[in-house]
Design a protein around this motif. Structure first.
Motif, PDB file in Angstrom:
ATOM      1  N   LEU A 135      27.711  73.880  45.523  1.00 47.78           N
ATOM      2  CA  LEU A 135      27.038  74.709  46.517  1.00 47.78           C
ATOM      3  C   LEU A 135      25.528  74.575  46.342  1.00 47.78           C
ATOM      4  O   LEU A 135      25.001  74.716  45.230  1.00 47.78           O
ATOM      5  CB  LEU A 135      27.456  76.177  46.360  1.00 47.78           C
ATOM      6  N   TRP A 136      24.844  74.298  47.447  1.00 45.97           N
ATOM      7  CA  TRP A 136      23.390  74.136  47.453  1.00 45.97           C
ATOM      8  C   TRP A 136      22.788  75.112  48.455  1.00 45.97           C
ATOM      9  O   TRP A 136      23.448  75.525  49.418  1.00 45.97           O
ATOM     10  CB  TRP A 136      23.007  72.705  47.840  1.00 45.97           C
ATOM     11  N   HIS A 137      21.532  75.474  48.221  1.00 42.77           N
ATOM     12  CA  HIS A 137      20.832  76.365  49.138  1.00 42.77           C
ATOM     13  C   HIS A 137      19.515  75.744  49.589  1.00 42.77           C
ATOM     14  O   HIS A 137      18.817  75.087  48.795  1.00 42.77           O
ATOM     15  CB  HIS A 137      20.524  77.712  48.472  1.00 42.77           C
ATOM     16  N   ALA A 138      19.165  75.959  50.847  1.00 43.14           N
ATOM     17  CA  ALA A 138      17.857  75.569  51.389  1.00 43.14           C
ATOM     18  C   ALA A 138      17.486  76.625  52.421  1.00 43.14           C
ATOM     19  O   ALA A 138      17.883  76.555  53.586  1.00 43.14           O
ATOM     20  CB  ALA A 138      17.916  74.186  52.020  1.00 43.14           C
ATOM     21  N   THR A 139      16.732  77.616  51.977  1.00 44.58           N
ATOM     22  CA  THR A 139      16.423  78.754  52.852  1.00 44.58           C
ATOM     23  C   THR A 139      15.231  79.513  52.266  1.00 44.58           C
ATOM     24  O   THR A 139      14.632  79.089  51.290  1.00 44.58           O
ATOM     25  CB  THR A 139      17.657  79.674  52.991  1.00 44.58           C
TER      26      THR A 139
END
Length: 382
Positions: A334-338
Motif C-alpha cells: 500500500l502506497w500513499h500520495a496525498t
C-alpha cells in the motif's frame, strides 16, 4: 494483471501513474467519478515556488518546477497543449516592506530566484496594479497550467503505454494475502495487483482506513471567482504578501488572501480562501464578497468587472502541511500520495517521480523522509 492500481484520477494520481508507466510499470487507474473531476477541477493551476518557506515542501516545489519540462515532453503530441504558461509571479505588499524582503532573502538562500523590485518596476510589470504598493518581489519561475488538461494528458500518456484508466469505479478495500497486497476490491469486482496507490485527495483518509493504513488527511475548502473575459489586463500571477501566511496556517477558521491571474481564455481568476468545514459544499456569499473586496484592493479596475461564475473544492490537508508520499509500512504493497492541499498541481511531477523512484528501488532525486507515511502528524503516533 496490472502491477499497480492507482486509486484516484486527479492530478496527483495521474502524475504517479504517468511516472510509473514511463518507468515500465503496468498501471491501472480507477476513480469513482470522472478523471480530474474532483479537487483537480477546482484548482487554479498554480505552479509556484514563491509561496513556500524554506523546507521540504519548497525543495519538492523546486524539483517539481524542473520536472515539468521532462513530463510535458513525454506527453502524446495530440494532448501536449495543457496551456502551460511560464508567466512568472509577483508578490506585492502595501505596508512595511521588511517582512516581504526578509522572506525573499530566505528563499534565495534556498535556491529560489526571488527578485526584490521597486514599486515603479512592479507597475511596469503590471500597469493596473494599485499605487498603494510599497514593495514587490518578482518570481520568474512561477507558472500556470490548466489543471484538467494536465491531468487528462497524463492519463492519456498512461493509456498510450498500455495502461488502463477506468472511470466510475469505486474502490472499497484492499485485498491482502500473507501480509501483502494482492488486489483492490471495487464495486465492480476485484482488480488483482501487487500494489495500490492511495491518491484519493481529501478522501485519502477514509480510503486509507478502508485499506488498513489510516492516515490523517482532512478536507480544506477553497473558493475562486471567475470574471467575464477581458482584454489583457493581468500579465502575471499576482498576490499579496498575506498569501504565504494563509498557505502555511493550520487555523480551521476562514482565511482569505488575494491571488489574481488571467487565463488563456481571457477570464481572470480571483482567490483564495481556506476553511476547514468538513465536506460542506454550500456556497458562502460572505467568502466570495471578501475575495472580491481584497482583489479590488490589489487591482482597483476589478471593481467594475462582472463575475461570471464561482467554483470551489476540497483540498487534502495534512496537519503538518507536508504531502504524504511513499509506502505504508503497516500494509506492504500500500502506497500513499496525498496531502498536497492547494499545491497539488505544482507538486505533481516531483511527487510522481519520487513515488516511482521509491517503488522501483532507485536512488530518489530528493530526500523522501519528510514525506514518509509513518510520521506522527499523519498516523497519530508519538
Amino acid at each position: 494483471m496490472p502491477d499497480v492500481v492507482v486509486v484516484g484520477a486527479g492530478v496527483i494520481g495521474a502524475a504517479c501513474a504517468e511516472a510509473l508507466s514511463a518507468a515500465g510499470v503496468d498501471v491501472t487507474v480507477i476513480d469513482r467519478g470522472t478523471p480530474a473531476g474532483g479537487t483537480t477541477a477546482s484548482g487554479e493551476g498554480n505552479v509556484l515556488v514563491s509561496d513556500k518557506e524554506p523546507g521540504p515542501e519548497l525543495t519538492l516545489a523546486i524539483a517539481s518546477r524542473r520536472e515539468f519540462g521532462v513530463v510535458l515532453a513525454r506527453l502524446p503530441e495530440q494532448v501536449a497543449d495543457v496551456e502551460w504558461e511560464a508567466k512568472g509571479g509577483l508578490v506585492v505588499a502595501k505596508g512595511e516592506p521588511e517582512p516581504l524582503e526578509k522572506f525573499a532573502k530566505t528563499q534565495r538562500e534556498a535556491g529560489v530566484d526571488a527578485r526584490v523590485i521597486s514599486p515603479a518596476d512592479a507597475f511596469e510589470l503590471e500597469p493596473l496594479l494599485t499605487r498603494a504598493v510599497t514593495t514587490a518581489v518578482y518570481y520568474p519561475d512561477d507558472a500556470q497550467v490548466q489543471p484538467v488538461l494536465l491531468a487528462t494528458a497524463l492519463l492519456a500518456a498512461v493509456r498510450a503505454r498500455g495502461g488502463e484508466v477506468r472511470a466510475g469505479v469505486t474502490a472499497i478495500a484492499v485485498r491482502q494475502k500473507d501480509g501483502r497486497v494482492t488486489g483492490v476490491e471495487t464495486e465492480a469486482g476485484v482488480i488483482e495487483c501487487d500494489a495500490v496507490v492511495n491518491a484519493c485527495g481529501p478522501w485519502a483518509g477514509s480510503f486509507g482506513t478502508a485499506a488498513g493504513g489510516p492516515i490523517e488527511i482532512l478536507p480544506r475548502r477553497g473558493m475562486i471567482l471567475v470574471t467575464a473575459p477581458l482584454p489583457e489586463c493581468v500579465r502575471h500571477k499576482v498576490y499579496d504578501a498575506d498569501y504565504v501566511g494563509a498557505v502555511g496556517s493550520g487555523d480551521a477558521d476562514l482565511q482569505t488572501s488575494t491571488v489574481v491571474e488571467s487565463t488563456r481564455a481571457g477570464t481572470v481568476l480571483i482567490g483564495s480562501s481556506r476553511e476547514r468545514i468538513g465536506f460542506d459544499d454550500a456556497v458562502k456569499v460572505h467568502v466570495l464578497r471578501e475575495l472580491a473586496r481584497k482583489a479590488v484592493g490589489i487591482f482597483p479596475f476589478l471593481a467594475d468587472v462582472p463575475v461570471m461564475r464561482t467554483y470551489g473544492g476540497f483540498r487534502p490537508y495534512a496537519p503538518d502541511h507536508l504531502p504524504v508520499i511513499g509506502p505504508d509500512p503497516r500494509v506492504p504493497g500500500l502506497w500513499h500520495a496525498t496531502g498536497h492541499e492547494g499545491a497539488g498541481i505544482g507538486l505533481a511531477p516531483a511527487t510522481g517521480r519520487l513515488l516511482t523512484e521509491l517503488f522501483i528501488g532507485v536512488p530518489p532525486h530528493l530526500d523522501p523522509s519528510p514525506f514518509r507515511v509513518d510520521r506522527p502528524a499523519v498516523v497519530g503516533v508519538s
